[in-house]
Scaffold this motif. Sequence first.
Motif, PDB file in Angstrom:
ATOM      1  N   ALA A  64      -2.205 -26.748 -41.047  1.00 49.82           N
ATOM      2  CA  ALA A  64      -2.454 -25.350 -41.405  1.00 49.82           C
ATOM      3  C   ALA A  64      -3.920 -25.141 -41.775  1.00 49.82           C
ATOM      4  N   PHE A  65      -4.523 -26.113 -42.446  1.00 50.69           N
ATOM      5  CA  PHE A  65      -5.936 -26.010 -42.802  1.00 50.69           C
ATOM      6  C   PHE A  65      -6.838 -26.259 -41.599  1.00 50.69           C
ATOM      7  N   GLN A  66      -6.456 -27.190 -40.718  1.00 58.32           N
ATOM      8  CA  GLN A  66      -7.327 -27.575 -39.607  1.00 58.32           C
ATOM      9  C   GLN A  66      -7.242 -26.625 -38.426  1.00 58.32           C
ATOM     10  N   SER A  67      -6.053 -26.396 -37.894  1.00 60.59           N
ATOM     11  CA  SER A  67      -5.952 -25.583 -36.677  1.00 60.59           C
ATOM     12  C   SER A  67      -5.189 -24.281 -36.865  1.00 60.59           C
ATOM     13  N   LYS A  68      -4.443 -24.188 -37.964  1.00 56.49           N
ATOM     14  CA  LYS A  68      -3.610 -23.026 -38.257  1.00 56.49           C
ATOM     15  C   LYS A  68      -2.516 -22.800 -37.220  1.00 56.49           C
ATOM     16  N   LYS A  69      -2.194 -23.871 -36.450  1.00 59.11           N
ATOM     17  CA  LYS A  69      -1.167 -23.782 -35.411  1.00 59.11           C
ATOM     18  C   LYS A  69      -0.245 -24.989 -35.474  1.00 59.11           C
ATOM     19  N   CYS A  70       1.006 -24.790 -35.057  1.00 55.80           N
ATOM     20  CA  CYS A  70       1.976 -25.878 -34.989  1.00 55.80           C
ATOM     21  C   CYS A  70       1.440 -26.976 -34.082  1.00 55.80           C
ATOM     22  N   ALA A  71       1.574 -28.205 -34.514  1.00 57.13           N
ATOM     23  CA  ALA A  71       1.082 -29.349 -33.740  1.00 57.13           C
ATOM     24  C   ALA A  71       1.897 -29.592 -32.473  1.00 57.13           C
ATOM     25  N   MET A  72       3.095 -29.033 -32.397  1.00 59.47           N
ATOM     26  CA  MET A  72       3.951 -29.252 -31.236  1.00 59.47           C
ATOM     27  C   MET A  72       3.838 -28.129 -30.206  1.00 59.47           C
ATOM     28  N   CYS A  73       3.942 -26.879 -30.656  1.00 58.30           N
ATOM     29  CA  CYS A  73       4.003 -25.761 -29.702  1.00 58.30           C
ATOM     30  C   CYS A  73       2.801 -24.830 -29.774  1.00 58.30           C
ATOM     31  N   ARG A  74       1.924 -25.066 -30.719  1.00 60.16           N
ATOM     32  CA  ARG A  74       0.691 -24.281 -30.910  1.00 60.16           C
ATOM     33  C   ARG A  74       0.923 -22.856 -31.416  1.00 60.16           C
TER      34      ARG A  74
END
Length: 169
Positions: free
Chosen positions: A52-62
């Motif tokens: 959430a801090f790094q990409s703000k997206k789910c690591a699996m589905c984005r």
Amino acid sequence: MASSIEKEFDETAEQPSKDETLECPICLQTCLQPTLLPCGHVFCFLCTKGIAFQSKKCAMCRQEIPRDYLEKPKLLQPLPDTTTSLEDEYDWFYEGRDGWWKYDERTSAEIESAYLTEIPSFDILICGELYVIDFQNNVQHRKYGYGRKRTIKRDKKSAHAIGIAGCRF
């Protein structure tokens, strides 16, 4: 039959039982404080916090993680009761702006193991970042980059804390 982590987010969806062991696809370990994202994927709370801090997206589905998700995460299991323990059991704590937080059980165990070897400091991965735990100065800080130093302490498992690894009690 699809597993609960493959189902879309739905309050009525079948949740993993307390006995079911979930593996986190980020850290590849047993999920600690498993959290269900709105997209339906499950990760450790600390892993969720890291992405959430790094990409703000789910690591699996984005799919984007809502901004307020970390304030009110959907925990699949209640936080452990830490008010009762044996007198000789210890946990590790770090100081936040509003009080002391417990490290999650896996991180606390790693810190305790290093502490018992009497090394002055060691590196540990927390929330997707490499940190230095400095036993001589009782602080943790990021190994690379910026960030504040946090005071750490070893205390009885039953010592007061406001939460575990960013999840409030």
